[in-house]
Design a protein around this motif. Structure first.
Motif, PDB file in Angstrom:
ATOM      1  N   HIS A   1       2.346   3.509  10.653  1.00  0.00           N
ATOM      2  CA  HIS A   1       3.542   4.350  10.726  1.00  0.00           C
ATOM      3  C   HIS A   1       3.338   5.629   9.928  1.00  0.00           C
ATOM      4  O   HIS A   1       4.027   6.617  10.158  1.00  0.00           O
ATOM      5  CB  HIS A   1       4.759   3.583  10.201  1.00  0.00           C
ATOM      6  N   PHE A   2       2.435   5.577   8.969  1.00  0.00           N
ATOM      7  CA  PHE A   2       2.072   6.746   8.161  1.00  0.00           C
ATOM      8  C   PHE A   2       0.594   6.988   8.404  1.00  0.00           C
ATOM      9  O   PHE A   2      -0.252   6.152   8.080  1.00  0.00           O
ATOM     10  CB  PHE A   2       2.349   6.468   6.680  1.00  0.00           C
ATOM     11  N   THR A   3       0.260   8.121   9.018  1.00  0.00           N
ATOM     12  CA  THR A   3      -1.085   8.319   9.547  1.00  0.00           C
ATOM     13  C   THR A   3      -2.017   9.098   8.620  1.00  0.00           C
ATOM     14  O   THR A   3      -3.213   9.178   8.886  1.00  0.00           O
ATOM     15  CB  THR A   3      -1.013   9.032  10.903  1.00  0.00           C
ATOM     16  N   LYS A   4      -1.502   9.688   7.536  1.00  0.00           N
ATOM     17  CA  LYS A   4      -2.380  10.368   6.577  1.00  0.00           C
ATOM     18  C   LYS A   4      -2.952   9.321   5.623  1.00  0.00           C
ATOM     19  O   LYS A   4      -2.592   9.240   4.441  1.00  0.00           O
ATOM     20  CB  LYS A   4      -1.614  11.445   5.813  1.00  0.00           C
ATOM     21  N   LEU A   5      -3.863   8.520   6.155  1.00  0.00           N
ATOM     22  CA  LEU A   5      -4.302   7.334   5.419  1.00  0.00           C
ATOM     23  C   LEU A   5      -5.099   7.674   4.170  1.00  0.00           C
ATOM     24  O   LEU A   5      -5.182   6.866   3.239  1.00  0.00           O
ATOM     25  CB  LEU A   5      -5.118   6.439   6.349  1.00  0.00           C
TER      26      LEU A   5
ATOM     27  N   LEU B   1       0.866  -1.180   0.000  1.00  0.00           N
ATOM     28  CA  LEU B   1       0.000   0.000   0.000  1.00  0.00           C
ATOM     29  C   LEU B   1       0.900   1.225   0.000  1.00  0.00           C
ATOM     30  O   LEU B   1       1.648   1.468   0.969  1.00  0.00           O
ATOM     31  CB  LEU B   1      -0.914   0.002   1.232  1.00  0.00           C
ATOM     32  N   ARG B   2       0.835   2.015  -1.089  1.00  0.00           N
ATOM     33  CA  ARG B   2       1.747   3.139  -1.289  1.00  0.00           C
ATOM     34  C   ARG B   2       1.042   4.488  -1.107  1.00  0.00           C
ATOM     35  O   ARG B   2      -0.158   4.619  -1.335  1.00  0.00           O
ATOM     36  CB  ARG B   2       2.338   3.111  -2.703  1.00  0.00           C
ATOM     37  N   HIS B   3       1.853   5.486  -0.731  1.00  0.00           N
ATOM     38  CA  HIS B   3       1.467   6.884  -0.860  1.00  0.00           C
ATOM     39  C   HIS B   3       2.516   7.558  -1.742  1.00  0.00           C
ATOM     40  O   HIS B   3       3.424   6.894  -2.261  1.00  0.00           O
ATOM     41  CB  HIS B   3       1.343   7.563   0.515  1.00  0.00           C
ATOM     42  N   GLN B   4       2.395   8.849  -1.927  1.00  0.00           N
ATOM     43  CA  GLN B   4       3.218   9.534  -2.934  1.00  0.00           C
ATOM     44  C   GLN B   4       4.707   9.447  -2.640  1.00  0.00           C
ATOM     45  O   GLN B   4       5.531   9.404  -3.565  1.00  0.00           O
ATOM     46  CB  GLN B   4       2.796  11.005  -3.046  1.00  0.00           C
ATOM     47  N   THR B   5       5.081   9.420  -1.380  1.00  0.00           N
ATOM     48  CA  THR B   5       6.501   9.476  -1.033  1.00  0.00           C
ATOM     49  C   THR B   5       7.032   8.206  -0.372  1.00  0.00           C
ATOM     50  O   THR B   5       8.185   8.184   0.050  1.00  0.00           O
ATOM     51  CB  THR B   5       6.768  10.663  -0.094  1.00  0.00           C
ATOM     52  N   GLY B   6       6.198   7.174  -0.272  1.00  0.00           N
ATOM     53  CA  GLY B   6       6.702   5.974   0.388  1.00  0.00           C
ATOM     54  C   GLY B   6       5.685   4.851   0.410  1.00  0.00           C
ATOM     55  O   GLY B   6       4.717   4.823  -0.360  1.00  0.00           O
ATOM     56  N   ILE B   7       5.915   3.913   1.305  1.00  0.00           N
ATOM     57  CA  ILE B   7       5.065   2.734   1.459  1.00  0.00           C
ATOM     58  C   ILE B   7       4.491   2.736   2.868  1.00  0.00           C
ATOM     59  O   ILE B   7       5.238   2.702   3.858  1.00  0.00           O
ATOM     60  CB  ILE B   7       5.869   1.444   1.206  1.00  0.00           C
ATOM     61  N   ALA B   8       3.168   2.793   2.956  1.00  0.00           N
ATOM     62  CA  ALA B   8       2.518   2.806   4.263  1.00  0.00           C
ATOM     63  C   ALA B   8       2.486   1.412   4.879  1.00  0.00           C
ATOM     64  O   ALA B   8       2.580   1.273   6.103  1.00  0.00           O
ATOM     65  CB  ALA B   8       1.102   3.356   4.133  1.00  0.00           C
TER      66      ALA B   8
ATOM     67  N   VAL C   1       6.336 -14.282   7.524  1.00  0.00           N
ATOM     68  CA  VAL C   1       5.730 -13.121   6.885  1.00  0.00           C
ATOM     69  C   VAL C   1       6.434 -11.872   7.405  1.00  0.00           C
ATOM     70  O   VAL C   1       6.643 -11.718   8.613  1.00  0.00           O
ATOM     71  CB  VAL C   1       4.222 -13.032   7.185  1.00  0.00           C
ATOM     72  N   VAL C   2       6.812 -10.976   6.477  1.00  0.00           N
ATOM     73  CA  VAL C   2       7.477  -9.722   6.820  1.00  0.00           C
ATOM     74  C   VAL C   2       6.471  -8.581   6.674  1.00  0.00           C
ATOM     75  O   VAL C   2       5.786  -8.478   5.656  1.00  0.00           O
ATOM     76  CB  VAL C   2       8.701  -9.470   5.919  1.00  0.00           C
ATOM     77  N   LEU C   3       6.421  -7.713   7.700  1.00  0.00           N
ATOM     78  CA  LEU C   3       5.576  -6.532   7.677  1.00  0.00           C
ATOM     79  C   LEU C   3       6.455  -5.326   7.990  1.00  0.00           C
ATOM     80  O   LEU C   3       7.204  -5.335   8.979  1.00  0.00           O
ATOM     81  CB  LEU C   3       4.450  -6.622   8.712  1.00  0.00           C
ATOM     82  N   LYS C   4       6.375  -4.271   7.157  1.00  0.00           N
ATOM     83  CA  LYS C   4       7.184  -3.081   7.392  1.00  0.00           C
ATOM     84  C   LYS C   4       6.641  -1.915   6.581  1.00  0.00           C
ATOM     85  O   LYS C   4       5.619  -2.044   5.884  1.00  0.00           O
ATOM     86  CB  LYS C   4       8.652  -3.339   7.069  1.00  0.00           C
ATOM     87  N   SER C   5       7.310  -0.767   6.674  1.00  0.00           N
ATOM     88  CA  SER C   5       6.934   0.424   5.911  1.00  0.00           C
ATOM     89  C   SER C   5       8.199   1.127   5.438  1.00  0.00           C
ATOM     90  O   SER C   5       9.315   0.803   5.887  1.00  0.00           O
ATOM     91  CB  SER C   5       6.074   1.369   6.761  1.00  0.00           C
ATOM     92  N   TYR C   6       8.020   2.103   4.532  1.00  0.00           N
ATOM     93  CA  TYR C   6       9.153   2.805   3.929  1.00  0.00           C
ATOM     94  C   TYR C   6       8.857   4.298   3.929  1.00  0.00           C
ATOM     95  O   TYR C   6       7.894   4.755   3.309  1.00  0.00           O
ATOM     96  CB  TYR C   6       9.364   2.298   2.501  1.00  0.00           C
ATOM     97  N   ARG C   7       9.675   5.052   4.676  1.00  0.00           N
ATOM     98  CA  ARG C   7       9.487   6.507   4.780  1.00  0.00           C
ATOM     99  C   ARG C   7      10.836   7.202   4.755  1.00  0.00           C
ATOM    100  O   ARG C   7      11.821   6.697   5.290  1.00  0.00           O
ATOM    101  CB  ARG C   7       8.768   6.879   6.083  1.00  0.00           C
ATOM    102  N   HIS C   8      10.849   8.383   4.132  1.00  0.00           N
ATOM    103  CA  HIS C   8      12.044   9.235   4.103  1.00  0.00           C
ATOM    104  C   HIS C   8      13.272   8.472   3.603  1.00  0.00           C
ATOM    105  O   HIS C   8      14.381   8.629   4.112  1.00  0.00           O
ATOM    106  CB  HIS C   8      12.323   9.809   5.492  1.00  0.00           C
ATOM    107  N   GLY C   9      13.040   7.613   2.614  1.00  0.00           N
ATOM    108  CA  GLY C   9      14.141   6.883   2.007  1.00  0.00           C
ATOM    109  C   GLY C   9      14.673   5.724   2.811  1.00  0.00           C
ATOM    110  O   GLY C   9      15.716   5.165   2.461  1.00  0.00           O
TER     111      GLY C   9
END
Length: 289
Positions: free
Chosen positions: A266-270, A194-201, A213-221
């Protein structure tokens, strides 16, 4: 309660009955998933207007000529039944039923494939509840409004798969994926992103080489510290139904109706989470966002 906010029901008891908040609308989808009991003779899914049945969907397993009956019941009288002499469901097996509401009819898919169509005899706007009964177990009943052109019809979906989530991950949002894990593959994983404009929520990835199973997010590179779960609900060569439901604090993941994983936001602007991607060793047969 807003239609988008009618939360799905997981593993409800049978018989099951609930109001449909706001009634039916053109473009609405009703998802019913469960398991037919091994000794089942029938089950039924009914869209109701008071005591009338606007749609009676009734698979019969008892006779050698197994049929699905579609009909209405109005003012104490059954209408002219439609008997479909093909049976998409098997005793003892999981099933997946989808009812799409259109202006002219209910379009019904079974196990990810178009199955039947039933023209309206009672205005769908009068339907205010659903009743499900018979010899089956339920693992999911969900309601969603699929705005025009925002849904993908049943069929086969090319992987890697990408779809827009119009309006983002709103309160009560449910994402449904159905498919089969390929018996063999080079990736040794499936990825649901599940992506947003600048990363992965939210990144959700069963790893078949490690059986976790791996669960994580991607923010600020940067990737977050991954959460690994030893609970592996997928098997190669087996079909699956994944439901991702947004709660206030978490993504909740259900596989074949059982809650298997949660992941803190981790990214709250859902509302900005607007892209779904699926990659890896998987064949998709149905996607609803």
């Amino acid at each position: 309660m807003d239609l988008h906010q009618q939360l799905p029901f997981f593993n409800p008891s049978v018989p099951f009955n609930t109001p449909i908040h706001g009634g039916l609308l053109d473009g609405m989808s009703i998802t019913v998933s469960g398991r037919v009991l091994p000794d089942a003779d029938r089950f039924d899914v009914n869209l109701m207007s008071g005591s009338d049945l606007a749609l009676h969907f009734n698979p019969h397993f008892k006779n050698l000529c197994r049929t699905v009956v579609q009909n209405t019941y109005q003012n104490g009288t059954w209408g002219e039944g439609q008997n479909i002499f093909k049976m998409p469901f098997l005793r003892g097996q999981l099933f997946f039923l989808q009812i799409f509401v259109t202006m002219g009819s209910y379009k019904i898919s079974a196990n990810g494939k178009p199955f039947s169509e039933f023209n309206h005899r009672i205005p769908f706007s009068c339907v205010d509840q659903i009743h499900i009964g018979g010899m089956m177990e339920l693992n999911l009943v969900a309601f969603q409004y699929l705005a025009p052109h925002h849904s993908t019809p049943p069929g086969t979906f090319l992987v890697p798969y990408k779809s827009i989530i119009h309006g983002g991950v709103k309160p009560g949002k449910v994402i449904i994926l159905q498919g089969v894990i390929t018996p063999q593959g080079l990736d040794n994983r499936m990825e649901i992103i599940l992506r947003h404009q600048t990363g992965i929520a939210f990144y959700y990835s069963p790893r078949f080489d490690y059986n976790d199973v791996v669960l994580k997010s991607y923010r600020h590179g940067k990737w977050s510290v991954g959460k690994r779960s030893g609970q592996m609900p997928f098997e190669r060569g087996q079909s699956f139904l994944v439901t991702i439901c947004r709660s206030h604090r978490h993504y909740k993941v259900f596989v074949n109706g059982e809650q298997t994983h949660t992941y803190l936001h981790h990214f709250t602007k859902l509302e900005d989470v607007d892209v779904l991607e699926v990659t890896g060793d998987v064949k998709l047969t149905f996607v609803q966002v």
